[in-house]
Design an enzyme around this catalytic site. Structure first.
Site, short mmCIF file in Angstrom:
data_model
loop_
_atom_site.label_atom_id
_atom_site.label_comp_id
_atom_site.label_asym_id
_atom_site.label_seq_id
_atom_site.Cartn_x
_atom_site.Cartn_y
_atom_site.Cartn_z
N GLU A 42 0.81 3.87 0.56
CA GLU A 42 0.05 4.38 -0.59
C GLU A 42 -1.00 3.36 -1.03
O GLU A 42 -0.69 2.18 -1.19
CB GLU A 42 1.02 4.62 -1.76
N GLU A 73 7.23 8.17 0.01
CA GLU A 73 7.83 7.04 0.74
C GLU A 73 8.67 7.48 1.93
O GLU A 73 8.57 6.92 3.02
CB GLU A 73 8.66 6.16 -0.19
N PHE A 96 6.37 -1.16 -4.08
CA PHE A 96 7.35 -1.94 -4.81
C PHE A 96 8.70 -1.79 -4.11
O PHE A 96 9.05 -0.68 -3.67
CB PHE A 96 7.49 -1.45 -6.26
N ASP A 98 11.51 -1.47 -5.19
CA ASP A 98 12.37 -0.45 -5.80
C ASP A 98 12.20 0.90 -5.10
O ASP A 98 13.13 1.70 -5.07
CB ASP A 98 11.98 -0.29 -7.28
N PHE A 99 11.01 1.15 -4.57
CA PHE A 99 10.72 2.47 -3.97
C PHE A 99 11.31 2.59 -2.57
O PHE A 99 11.28 3.67 -1.98
CB PHE A 99 9.22 2.74 -3.92
N ILE A 100 11.84 1.49 -2.06
CA ILE A 100 12.48 1.57 -0.74
C ILE A 100 13.69 2.49 -0.80
O ILE A 100 14.09 3.06 0.21
CB ILE A 100 12.84 0.15 -0.24
N HIS A 142 10.67 -1.50 -11.40
CA HIS A 142 9.61 -2.20 -10.65
C HIS A 142 9.95 -3.68 -10.46
O HIS A 142 9.05 -4.49 -10.26
CB HIS A 142 8.26 -2.10 -11.37
#
Lengths: 339, 333
Positions: A42, A73, A96, A98-100, A142
């Site tokens: 992104e 994602e 970030f 966290d988005f994994i 985040h």
């Protein structure tokens, strides 16, 4: 820096680069070297990533190799897995860490398993770059450091660069590796400056680095905690305690030998990592050190990780959740019995 | 949405030669007999693990794969034996994989739900429902980046319509006009639950919302599947982007071989599909009507297939298990 580098006849040019510039340079060099390498994620093209890590890459390589995606994602990570299985070498940008979580099926059930489940016939030469680290006042979605999750999964490699030099060398090694490699970059280190050679170098995955030599206590630290450990070592040096700071650089594979050798030398070990302390990376590092150096240890291995709380927004609270140089130094004093 | 239009038998006969129809019949029959054997192996406790049978859906895999080249890609599902065989896998190494033998396609490390055979473009069956949607789009992206005209087919059941990954992947595939064909096998049941209880709205409206043309196909009619697949593959190969084939089909057996009660549907329904809509019967009847086959030839084909199955099974039963040293090989490349 590795201490025993052979000096070539003409010393290579070494510049001061930020961590972000070093990452960008690694990507640009690998994309020039290998047409199979591309970036996907992104806001990676004109926007150049929120931390400006990718600025300029789309201008050189175009939108076909610096691919802006929808906010998806799981989707773009899965697309990278399929591209990697069929001859490309994608570098996935997950903005970030966290988005994994959104891409975990694709990383854990797909990327990590394909080589094994296919009996070695398929490979997933893919890199996922993402972030870790609190103290940016970004609150609980985040700010997490979730690298231990990925270390837990066979089939993945995990790199945690702490300096611009390591960031470039490890990322280049990750891109050339035939396995899925997850590179966690601490948001707080992106503007950190350090010497980076201009020539092509890679840092092999699985080779730790002694960032500072010392005789009294070993501080094993990962990612930005290396700088916390170095600051603690400075504090301690004024008090006559010489701390050795060892950076594993990759937690999978892990250079157990170097960690154990340092533990044997000093007899006292603190392990510092920004992931949650409970069931985290510090537990594994402490265990392998205890197993390898038990009879040389003068005290139990001590752990310092993040508090077991979602990262709070309020600066006063947030700062309490992450290990600090003062806390590392305090534990070192306890261990050395000079409190 | 378009319905696959009827074309005249004469055109169809000209388009596909008689021996090719017989080959498609034989492929469907091979899948049928292979799976009957798998069921027998499982119920006699000679096969470990799980097996999800494809019996009844053979026309979809065979019709779609007949529209593909060897170097085109497929991704498959937990119900993947038919896709693997249709894309070119051999029954002996399939059986070996299902029995956990070293001679299996994945050295016995994948089993029924993970068979991959990259030599024929099979990127693997997938035990995560909808899990391969990204992989298929990625293979299509890779084909374009590498400058080939390969196409990727993503097989999935209608149960995957509940998974978000599919929509993320279709969105990007449509935006980027990737050469991917989505083949939705609507066998009416998401595992043990009727699709009517799990899928809101219209199935075809989903791809259409992304601007992906959808064709509804009688998935029991291999001729209709082949025709629709050829159009979708041609479109993908020409750089015109993804297509979606909604193939209406029926899973004769349970969700897996142990699902014998099937309280979620009636025996009458099953019987109707098996007698009225069986893909093998439909093709056999059509071939007979057009002089492509007769009863004797069909019997001969069945004997040949049974022999192939018996040989493949014997090979797999005799094959050795992997050496213990293999357990930690292939974790890392």
């Amino acid at each position: 820096m590795p201490s025993a580098q052979v000096q070539p006849a003409t010393a290579p040019e070494v510049r001061e680069l930020t961590f972000a510039q070093a990452v960008r340079e690694a990507l640009a060099e690998e994309m020039r070297r290998d047409p199979r390498v591309f970036i996907i994620g992104e806001d990676v093209a004109e926007a150049g990533h929120p931390f400006k890590v990718l600025t300029g890459l789309v201008e050189e390589f175009g939108r076909d190799r610096v691919i802006d995606t929808p906010i998806s994602e799981a989707g773009f990570t899965g697309i990278a897995v399929g591209a990697a299985m069929t001859g490309m070498r994608p570098v996935v940008d997950i903005m970030f860490g966290d988005f994994i979580t959104l891409a975990m099926d694709q990383i854990v059930n797909q990327a990590a398993k394909v080589h094994y489940m296919s009996g070695g016939k398929l490979r997933v030469p893919m890199v996922v770059r993402t972030t870790l680290g609190a103290t940016r006042r970004s609150a609980a979605q985040h700010s997490q450091s979730l690298h231990a999750w990925l270390c837990h999964v066979p089939g993945l490699k995990v790199a945690l660069p702490s300096t611009p030099y390591d960031a470039k060398g490890l990322l280049k090694a990750a891109i050339r590796d035939d396995n899925p490699v997850i590179v966690f970059e601490d948001k707080m280190t992106y503007q950190l400056k350090g010497p980076v050679p201009a020539d092509d170098y890679v840092i092999p995955l699985g080779v730790a680095d002694v960032k500072r030599a010392g005789r009294d206590v070993t501080i094993v630290a990962t990612s930005s905690m290396v700088h916390v450990a170095l600051a603690a070592a400075e504090l301690l040096a004024g008090e006559g305690i010489e701390a050795e700071v060892v950076d594993p650089r990759t937690t999978v594979p892990l250079d157990v030998e170097t960690l154990v050798a340092s533990a044997r030398k000093t007899g006292r070990v603190i392990v510092v990592d920004e992931g949650y302390e409970k069931y985290g990376v510090t537990g594994e590092l402490a265990a392998v050190i205890a197993e390898g150096a038990f009879y040389d240890l003068d005290a139990p291995v001590r752990r310092l990780g993040a508090m077991h709380v979602p990262v709070p927004f309020s600066p006063v609270l947030e700062d309490l959740t992450v290990p600090t140089a003062e806390r590392v130094a305090a534990v070192a004093r306890e261990l050395c019995g000079t409190r | 949405m378009t319905r696959a239009t009827e074309i005249s038998p004469r055109d169809e006969l000209a388009d596909v030669r008689p021996e090719q129809w017989r080959a498609l019949y034989r492929q469907m029959l091979t899948i049928r007999r292979f799976e009957e054997q798998v069921n027998e192996l499982y119920t006699s406790a000679r096969m470990p693990g799980l097996a999800h049978l494809y019996i009844g859906e053979e026309a979809v895999a065979v019709g779609v794969c007949a529209a593909l080249r060897r170097d085109d890609y497929i991704t498959s599902t937990h119900r993947g034996h038919g896709h693997c065989l249709a894309k070119g896998a051999s029954v002996d190494r399939m059986f070996a994989e299902l029995l956990g033998k070293a001679a299996g396609y994945c050295r016995g490390k994948g089993g029924s739900m993970h068979i991959a055979d990259p030599e024929v473009g099979n990127l693997g069956a997938n035990a995560i429902v909808g899990g391969s949607a990204g992989i298929a789009a990625g293979a299509a992206l890779s084909a374009r980046m590498r400058g080939t005209d390969q196409v990727a087919v993503c097989f999935f059941g209608e149960g995957a319509l509940g998974q978000g990954l599919l929509y993320e992947a279709m969105n990007m595939a449509s935006l980027w006009r990737l050469p991917v064909v989505y083949v939705c096998e609507n066998n009416l049941y998401n595992e043990y639950t009727p699709a009517s209880e799990t899928t809101a709205g219209s199935m075809t409206a989903r791809p259409e919302a992304f601007g992906i043309p959808c064709t509804e196909v009688d998935g029991q009619d291999v001729r209709a599947v082949l025709r629709a697949a050829r159009a979708a593959v041609a479109r993908a190969r020409a750089g015109e982007g993804p297509s979606f084939l909604l193939c209406h089909t029926y899973r004769y057996r349970g969700h897996h071989v142990g699902d014998v009660n099937r309280a979620y549907r009636t025996r009458e329904e099953e019987q109707w599909w098996m007698t009225e809509r069986d893909p093998l019967t439909l093709l056999a009847r059509w071939m007979t009507a057009h002089g492509i086959a007769d009863a004797a030839l069909l019997a001969q084909l069945d004997a040949k297939v049974r022999e192939e199955i018996a040989r493949g099974l014997a090979f797999a039963l005799d094959a050795p298990y992997p050496d213990a040293s293999e357990v930690d090989q292939h974790v890392y490349a």
